[in-house]
Design a protein around this motif. Sequence first.
Motif, PDB file in Angstrom:
ATOM      1  N   ASN A  28       0.810  -1.206   0.000  1.00  0.00           N
ATOM      2  CA  ASN A  28       0.000   0.000   0.000  1.00  0.00           C
ATOM      3  C   ASN A  28       0.845   1.259   0.000  1.00  0.00           C
ATOM      4  O   ASN A  28       0.379   2.344  -0.306  1.00  0.00           O
ATOM      5  CB  ASN A  28      -0.900   0.031   1.245  1.00  0.00           C
ATOM      6  N   SER A  95      -4.695 -12.102 -10.945  1.00  0.00           N
ATOM      7  CA  SER A  95      -5.904 -11.360 -10.603  1.00  0.00           C
ATOM      8  C   SER A  95      -7.083 -11.907 -11.399  1.00  0.00           C
ATOM      9  O   SER A  95      -7.001 -12.095 -12.620  1.00  0.00           O
ATOM     10  CB  SER A  95      -5.717  -9.873 -10.917  1.00  0.00           C
ATOM     11  N   VAL A 268      -1.104  -3.867  -7.520  1.00  0.00           N
ATOM     12  CA  VAL A 268      -2.544  -4.149  -7.546  1.00  0.00           C
ATOM     13  C   VAL A 268      -2.721  -5.642  -7.755  1.00  0.00           C
ATOM     14  O   VAL A 268      -2.217  -6.180  -8.741  1.00  0.00           O
ATOM     15  CB  VAL A 268      -3.245  -3.359  -8.670  1.00  0.00           C
ATOM     16  N   PRO A 269      -3.380  -6.354  -6.815  1.00  0.00           N
ATOM     17  CA  PRO A 269      -4.168  -5.817  -5.712  1.00  0.00           C
ATOM     18  C   PRO A 269      -3.317  -5.324  -4.548  1.00  0.00           C
ATOM     19  O   PRO A 269      -2.229  -5.838  -4.308  1.00  0.00           O
ATOM     20  CB  PRO A 269      -5.015  -7.017  -5.275  1.00  0.00           C
ATOM     21  N   ILE A 270      -3.845  -4.319  -3.851  1.00  0.00           N
ATOM     22  CA  ILE A 270      -3.164  -3.790  -2.692  1.00  0.00           C
ATOM     23  C   ILE A 270      -3.402  -4.726  -1.500  1.00  0.00           C
ATOM     24  O   ILE A 270      -4.224  -5.636  -1.569  1.00  0.00           O
ATOM     25  CB  ILE A 270      -3.637  -2.363  -2.378  1.00  0.00           C
ATOM     26  N   SER A 273      -6.911  -6.563   0.105  1.00  0.00           N
ATOM     27  CA  SER A 273      -7.990  -6.225  -0.836  1.00  0.00           C
ATOM     28  C   SER A 273      -8.313  -7.404  -1.756  1.00  0.00           C
ATOM     29  O   SER A 273      -8.917  -7.221  -2.802  1.00  0.00           O
ATOM     30  CB  SER A 273      -7.585  -5.026  -1.691  1.00  0.00           C
ATOM     31  N   LEU A 288     -10.302 -10.144  -6.333  1.00  0.00           N
ATOM     32  CA  LEU A 288     -10.094  -8.753  -5.958  1.00  0.00           C
ATOM     33  C   LEU A 288     -11.358  -8.066  -5.462  1.00  0.00           C
ATOM     34  O   LEU A 288     -12.463  -8.371  -5.912  1.00  0.00           O
ATOM     35  CB  LEU A 288      -9.558  -7.945  -7.148  1.00  0.00           C
ATOM     36  N   GLU A 292     -12.146  -1.207  -4.111  1.00  0.00           N
ATOM     37  CA  GLU A 292     -10.992  -0.756  -3.333  1.00  0.00           C
ATOM     38  C   GLU A 292      -9.749  -0.598  -4.204  1.00  0.00           C
ATOM     39  O   GLU A 292      -9.008   0.389  -4.101  1.00  0.00           O
ATOM     40  CB  GLU A 292     -10.724  -1.743  -2.197  1.00  0.00           C
ATOM     41  N   ASN A 293      -9.518  -1.562  -5.074  1.00  0.00           N
ATOM     42  CA  ASN A 293      -8.324  -1.503  -5.911  1.00  0.00           C
ATOM     43  C   ASN A 293      -8.405  -0.431  -6.990  1.00  0.00           C
ATOM     44  O   ASN A 293      -7.407   0.238  -7.280  1.00  0.00           O
ATOM     45  CB  ASN A 293      -8.065  -2.872  -6.543  1.00  0.00           C
TER      46      ASN A 293
END
Length: 306
Positions: A28, A95, A268-270, A273, A288, A292-293
């Motif tokens: 993050n 992802s 990403v993803p953080i 999340s 994911l 939020e992402n």
Amino acid sequence: MKNIIIVFLLAAAILSGCTSYQQKEDPNEVRQDSGADGVEKEGKKPSAIGNETKNFLLIGVDSRGEEDSRSDAILLASYIPSGESIKLVSLMRDSYVKIPDYEYMYSKLNHAYYIGGKDLLKDTIEQNFGVQIDHTAIIDFKGFTKMLDAIAPDGIEVEVSSAMIDDMGLELDPGKQKLKGSDLLSYVRFRHDGQSDFGRVDRQQEILIELKDEVMNQFSSPAGLARFPEVISQALKYVETDLKIEEAIALGVSFLMDPVTDIETLRVPITDSFENKTYEHAGSVLQLDFEENSEALKQFLKAEKE
């Protein structure tokens, strides 16, 4: 760094043999390090070189020249000519995203490239994360080693572990060693230890920063600057891109006038999340939280557009 296109191509080169590009510590946290087919779509004009933000999609593929390959590394590079930093966003290959016109609707992000090439991957990223991509670049294992040998012919000093030496079959002793093209490929691809992909990503960042310094040295003198167009031309031989050489040189000139001092990174993803899930048609994936992402990505890139 003395021009954006070299950093752009180097990033693609470094990612060619790697599964992901993540944060070294807290994903993050924004870090500041010192650190294709060449045919345009019909009716689309080359984007003008001005002060507007340019977003590049860098794709590292797991091949040595074969036709079928997967995008094992997917990176967004955001640059504004008058800015002081380049923003790099790593999009994790596992992802779980919605792929346009795909029979199962959702699958791993890197599967988009496998079934539809750079265009489908670009569309998938734009539709899932709400970002605009202006240019793409692709590089494979072969391009990686050639690029590394061209930029750092004397090699780069790195810390090599016993586990890495055994796994990759390197004829070296543990400790500080200078590695060149093919051995650097082995170095950045290694993940068979407790750090797994996170350690691999640390090494990607490490080598990218080292290569950036090599580029700085090459263009810090009048003689180096005189070689600028030729270096751009040679670098483009290793990368499949829709960026025209005139655009590359124009970006480079802009960069020379307003040098970038920082590279900021995001994954990403953080953190916190996503969930690890398994689907029969896709295998193990990262499920994911897109709200939020997408917001994290938007905020990360926002400063470049103000």
